[in-house]
Design a protein around this motif. Sequence first.
Motif, short mmCIF file in Angstrom:
data_model
loop_
_atom_site.label_atom_id
_atom_site.label_comp_id
_atom_site.label_asym_id
_atom_site.label_seq_id
_atom_site.Cartn_x
_atom_site.Cartn_y
_atom_site.Cartn_z
N THR A 175 -53.31 -53.60 -25.40
CA THR A 175 -53.77 -53.70 -24.02
C THR A 175 -53.06 -54.83 -23.27
O THR A 175 -52.59 -55.80 -23.88
N LEU B 246 -63.12 -55.83 -24.31
CA LEU B 246 -63.01 -54.45 -24.77
C LEU B 246 -63.61 -54.27 -26.17
O LEU B 246 -64.02 -53.16 -26.53
N LYS C 264 -55.80 -48.03 -17.74
CA LYS C 264 -54.79 -48.77 -16.99
C LYS C 264 -53.52 -48.95 -17.80
O LYS C 264 -52.40 -48.88 -17.28
N ASP C 265 -53.68 -49.18 -19.10
CA ASP C 265 -52.52 -49.33 -19.98
C ASP C 265 -51.88 -47.99 -20.32
O ASP C 265 -50.66 -47.90 -20.51
N ILE D 18 -54.66 -56.17 -20.14
CA ILE D 18 -55.62 -56.37 -19.05
C ILE D 18 -56.15 -57.79 -19.13
O ILE D 18 -56.03 -58.47 -20.14
N SER E 110 -52.75 -58.09 -27.54
CA SER E 110 -52.90 -58.14 -26.08
C SER E 110 -51.70 -58.82 -25.44
O SER E 110 -51.08 -59.71 -26.02
N LEU F 272 -55.81 -51.84 -31.20
CA LEU F 272 -55.97 -51.84 -29.75
C LEU F 272 -54.75 -52.52 -29.12
O LEU F 272 -54.42 -53.65 -29.46
N THR G 224 -55.95 -47.52 -26.35
CA THR G 224 -55.65 -48.33 -25.18
C THR G 224 -56.58 -47.95 -24.03
O THR G 224 -57.35 -47.00 -24.12
N THR G 225 -56.49 -48.70 -22.94
CA THR G 225 -57.31 -48.44 -21.76
C THR G 225 -56.59 -47.47 -20.82
O THR G 225 -55.39 -47.21 -20.96
N PRO H 147 -59.06 -59.47 -22.35
CA PRO H 147 -59.04 -58.31 -23.25
C PRO H 147 -60.15 -58.32 -24.29
O PRO H 147 -60.53 -57.25 -24.80
N ASP I 210 -52.01 -59.74 -18.24
CA ASP I 210 -52.48 -58.72 -17.32
C ASP I 210 -51.32 -58.09 -16.55
O ASP I 210 -50.43 -58.79 -16.05
#
Length: 319
Positions: free
Chosen positions: A226, A234, A275-276, A228, A246, A224, A272-273, A231, A249
Amino acid sequence: MKQKLHLWIEDYLFFPNALQKIISFLLLPLTFIYMLIILTKRAMAKPINFGIPVISVGNIIVGGSGKTPITIKLASKYENACIILRGYGRASKGLYVVSLNGKILEDVKTSGDEAMLLANSLPKATIIVSENRVKAILKAKELGCKIIFLDDGFSKYQISKFNILLRPKDEPTNIFCLPSGGYREPKGFYAQADIELLEGSDFKRVISIKKDGVISELPAKTLLITAISKPKRLLEFLPKNIKMISFPDHYDFTKDDISKIEEEYKDYSFITTGKDFVKLEKFNLKNLYLMDLEIQIDEKVNFSLMDEYIESFKKGAQK
């Protein structure tokens, strides 16, 4: 090292251990000054009515509570909607129209990750980033928008608006405001919301794992990636054996970051998300999966007050 530092800070702000609690108490004098400034701003503000419905989707804690996906969920139901946000993490300053009625006009560096996610998710809406929300509202009216959603607008006391506040399902054990804790405003300010939405009760997140737009299963060896807030949240949606890297943000990933990750995790797939993803897709990572997030709002949630607020502007325009 950076990953450990920002995870330590988030633990300190929300769920501190014994040492972090001591630090929190030592910083209380600064917290009282911070709260005094917040309360003074609120008391002195004279809210402006712009003659257009303004819906704020906000929270009173630092970092993510689901503001962006909730905004997407609500704004998708309206025609000529405009979403206004500051655009944290963007390389630009000032006001930019990121998308106009669904036509994307700027890149992710100019817009920031959240604004680009909104632009991709709302194909009929207008997205504006601006540090000055008043200027952005006036611009939205100039562009012919009929309803405005402020992403993270609760603290904009100078704007007359309908306030939706999101509340996390796991309340922080640290109840103080910054810098002693993770609250940006006193916890009692939940009472100022027109509608309060509690995660896990009023709404929930539903995650689908997708690869190239198709629902897929994750390979056994997946990392993962990210950037954000908080994290660790998630991980509840992913297999227990998953590894995570991670970043702070809104971090702007570099080619060097991705090269190092690819070198260290040669045999891994990546996830990933949303947003990412808007920042990672340019690196053409092989085997990149997406945590596709959908918000489900419980049927019991009553939005009649918001409907009445929006309707009041229509009636005013007819007079």
